[in-house]
Design a protein around this motif. Sequence first.
Motif, PDB file in Angstrom:
ATOM      1  N   GLU A  30       1.727   7.012  -6.722  1.00 44.14           N
ATOM      2  CA  GLU A  30       0.657   7.970  -7.048  1.00 44.14           C
ATOM      3  C   GLU A  30       1.042   9.405  -6.687  1.00 44.14           C
ATOM      4  N   GLY A  31       2.156   9.567  -5.982  1.00 42.40           N
ATOM      5  CA  GLY A  31       2.601  10.899  -5.595  1.00 42.40           C
ATOM      6  C   GLY A  31       1.976  11.407  -4.317  1.00 42.40           C
ATOM      7  N   ARG A  32       1.459  10.507  -3.477  1.00 43.15           N
ATOM      8  CA  ARG A  32       0.849  10.933  -2.215  1.00 43.15           C
ATOM      9  C   ARG A  32       1.804  10.720  -1.085  1.00 43.15           C
ATOM     10  N   GLU A  74       0.825  -1.204   0.000  1.00 45.08           N
ATOM     11  CA  GLU A  74       0.000   0.000   0.000  1.00 45.08           C
ATOM     12  C   GLU A  74       0.864   1.261   0.000  1.00 45.08           C
ATOM     13  N   ALA A  75       1.934   1.274   0.785  1.00 45.07           N
ATOM     14  CA  ALA A  75       2.849   2.416   0.827  1.00 45.07           C
ATOM     15  C   ALA A  75       3.481   2.638  -0.538  1.00 45.07           C
ATOM     16  N   SER A  76       3.884   1.562  -1.190  1.00 46.37           N
ATOM     17  CA  SER A  76       4.489   1.660  -2.517  1.00 46.37           C
ATOM     18  C   SER A  76       3.518   2.258  -3.522  1.00 46.37           C
ATOM     19  N   GLU A  77       2.272   1.821  -3.475  1.00 47.01           N
ATOM     20  CA  GLU A  77       1.251   2.341  -4.386  1.00 47.01           C
ATOM     21  C   GLU A  77       1.026   3.835  -4.158  1.00 47.01           C
ATOM     22  N   LYS A  78       0.999   4.254  -2.898  1.00 49.80           N
ATOM     23  CA  LYS A  78       0.790   5.674  -2.598  1.00 49.80           C
ATOM     24  C   LYS A  78       1.981   6.515  -3.057  1.00 49.80           C
ATOM     25  N   ILE A  79       3.186   5.977  -2.913  1.00 51.05           N
ATOM     26  CA  ILE A  79       4.378   6.695  -3.372  1.00 51.05           C
ATOM     27  C   ILE A  79       4.321   6.871  -4.882  1.00 51.05           C
TER      28      ILE A  79
END
Length: 59
Positions: free
Chosen positions: A57-59, A50-55
């Motif tokens: 996405e630029g969040r 989840e952290a990787s996905e948010k990174i």
Amino acid sequence: MFIQEPFWEMTQYMRDAFYININPKDAITNPVIREKSLLIGDDINEVLKEASEKIKEGR
């Protein structure tokens, strides 16, 4: 437990340190650093995914 204790101590004495524990079964921390701790009782694989996905996405 033996691995956690040095990190608890560093978190206590280092002004900008913050302790994060990710463990689905045994998320605990030292009460002395409770205000400088984050306990995550989820599966580490899911948390990092989840952290990787948010990174990404630029969040």
